[in-house]
Each structure stands twice: as structure tokens, then as C-alpha cells.
Design a protein around this motif. Structure first.
Motif, PDB file in Angstrom:
ATOM      1  N   ASN A 182       0.841  -1.204   0.000  1.00 21.64           N
ATOM      2  CA  ASN A 182       0.000   0.000   0.000  1.00 21.64           C
ATOM      3  C   ASN A 182       0.872   1.249   0.000  1.00 21.64           C
ATOM      4  N   ASN A 220      -9.438  -7.294 -11.295  1.00 19.51           N
ATOM      5  CA  ASN A 220      -9.703  -6.328 -10.237  1.00 19.51           C
ATOM      6  C   ASN A 220      -8.624  -5.244 -10.236  1.00 19.51           C
ATOM      7  N   ASN A 240      -5.069   0.953  -4.881  1.00 17.50           N
ATOM      8  CA  ASN A 240      -6.462   0.587  -4.654  1.00 17.50           C
ATOM      9  C   ASN A 240      -6.612  -0.738  -3.918  1.00 17.50           C
ATOM     10  N   SER A 241      -5.734  -1.719  -4.247  1.00 18.07           N
ATOM     11  CA  SER A 241      -5.861  -3.042  -3.664  1.00 18.07           C
ATOM     12  C   SER A 241      -4.538  -3.771  -3.709  1.00 18.07           C
TER      13      SER A 241
END
Length: 243
Positions: A182, A220, A240-241
């Protein structure tokens, strides 16, 4: 205050895992923008440069500090070639945020597919501002200028790059390892390039460009670039992920 610049040794360490997939969007591990020569009059890019801020990532106690080669990483980089449309050689340089027990940060270069990445350049840490320039010099040689603008330290050197193509000018965030750490977001600025042996120069947003969104194998979204900021000659990329 203006900080005096200081050249430092590059202290190269060869990496065990490649960054370059040489397949761009089909690999799903790029987020950012690139200028493709095929969309801009079939020119040949021979220089690219950009600045960005080094993001602060969470540590991961599952990877010891000495096991940094295998730890999940996020790379911010600029380079020449290697887009999906060209599937050719790529010379690139950037920074890596490495999710070890204590998060680590390193400059790196890669001449793909000839060589694995080489972690080299001045010391860099989270929240530093960096500047990277990559120039193909001819005769299978590429020069690199890696600067930590926060500390004023830089390294300048050339590496052998037999597979250079100049098929694109790239400004990219990329993932390597088990997941995408992240990084929250990073800001690219002063993105520019030179082509056809110095006969043409410009900022990346003055040409036709391609947008890349990082996705996992299920489609995704993992990271995505924001809109073009003409005042900065750049853009932001947002996490985002993780997977």
C-alpha cells in the motif's frame, strides 16, 4: 535553502527477480502513462526523465530485512521501450519500496531482457523527492542519472544495454512479488522525453499517450493513474488493492 549536490558511488547489487515483463498491459502490472512511438509518427525515443515522491509503505514482519530480494515491492520508474505493442527491449530506472520487517527503499536500474535489475544509486528513504533520467547513448550503452533531490546526493553511470528499442517513453508504477504494498499514492512530475537523436523534445502530455491501469488476474483494479496535470507535466498514481 539550496542543498549542494554530492556525487556518490552507485554500489550495485544484482537483483534476483526481474521487474520488466516486456508485455505491458497484458501483464496487468503497470499503472501510469506511456508515449508509444507507433502512435507518434514512428519516432525513436532516446531520452526520458521524471521526478516523483517516494511513498511510505507498511512493513511486513514475514520478510526479514535480509530477505529484501524476495519481499513484495512497488516500483516507480521511467524508461524507454517494453510496451505491449513492441514486446521489445526495455531500459529503465526508478525506486523500489520494499515490504520487509523494516520497510526499505532503493534506487534500481534494469536493462531487459539482457540483465536482472541492479539495485544501485544514492541512499533513498520514504518521503524523499527523486529525479531519474535515462539516456540511450548508442553502441549498446545507456546512461543513468539517479538523484535524491531531498538529500542532494546523486549517482551517474552507464550500463550495457544491447536490447534497447526506443519504442516508447514510459512513466510507470509496477508491482513485484506476492502483493502490491500500500503506497497510497505517488506524484509524477516533469515527465519529458527526447527522440530521434535529440532532434525532437517535449513533455509526455504533448504527444499521444496510452493509459495503464494495474489489474490482478481476475481483472480487479489494483492501482490507477489520475488525470493529466499539465501544470506539473505529470500525474498521480493511486493504490487501490493489494491483490
Amino acid at each position: 535553502m539550496t542543498r549542494a549536490k554530492q556525487e556518490v558511488a552507485s554500489n550495485p547489487v544484482v537483483g534476483t527477480q526481474k521487474w520488466a515483463s516486456l508485455s505491458g498491459t497484458s501483464a496487468g502490472n503497470w499503472a501510469g502513462y506511456a508515449n508509444l512511438a507507433s502512435n507518434n509518427g514512428n519516432i525513436t525515443y532516446d531520452n526520458v526523465m521524471s521526478s516523483w515522491n517516494v511513498s511510505n509503505i507498511p512493513s511486513n514482519s514475514s520478510y526479514s530485512n535480509s530477505d529484501w530480494q524476495n519481499a513484495p515491492k512497488v516500483g516507480m520508474w521511467t524508461g524507454l521501450g517494453g510496451t505491449a505493442s513492441s514486446n521489445s527491449g526495455l531500459v529503465q530506472a526508478g525506486t523500489a519500496d520494499i515490504a520487509t520487517a523494516t520497510a526499505q527503499y532503493r534506487f534500481w536500474t534494469e536493462d531487459a531482457p539482457y540483465q536482472n535489475p541492479v539495485y544501485e544509486g544514492p541512499v533513498v528513504n520514504a518521503d524523499n523527492q527523486v529525479f531519474v533520467e535515462v539516456t540511450y547513448k548508442g553502441d549498446s550503452s545507456t546512461s543513468y542519472f539517479l538523484e535524491n533531490e531531498t538529500t542532494g546526493q546523486y549517482s551517474s553511470f552507464a550500463n550495457y544495454s544491447p536490447d534497447y528499442s526506443g519504442a516508447s517513453a514510459d512513466f510507470i508504477v509496477e508491482t513485484q512479488g506476492a502483493y502490491l504494498p500500500n503506497f497510497v499514492g505517488t506524484q509524477f512530475s516533469n515527465c519529458s522525453m527526447v527522440w530521434n537523436n535529440g532532434t525532437g523534445t517535449g513533455n509526455f502530455d504533448q504527444q499521444n499517450y496510452e493509459k495503464y491501469i494495474m489489474e490482478d488476474n481476475s481483472g480487479n483494479e489494483m492501482a490507477y493513474p489520475g488525470s493529466i496535470q499539465t501544470s506539473e507535466d505529470g500525474f498521480a498514481v493511486w493504490w487501490n488493492s493489494a491483490t
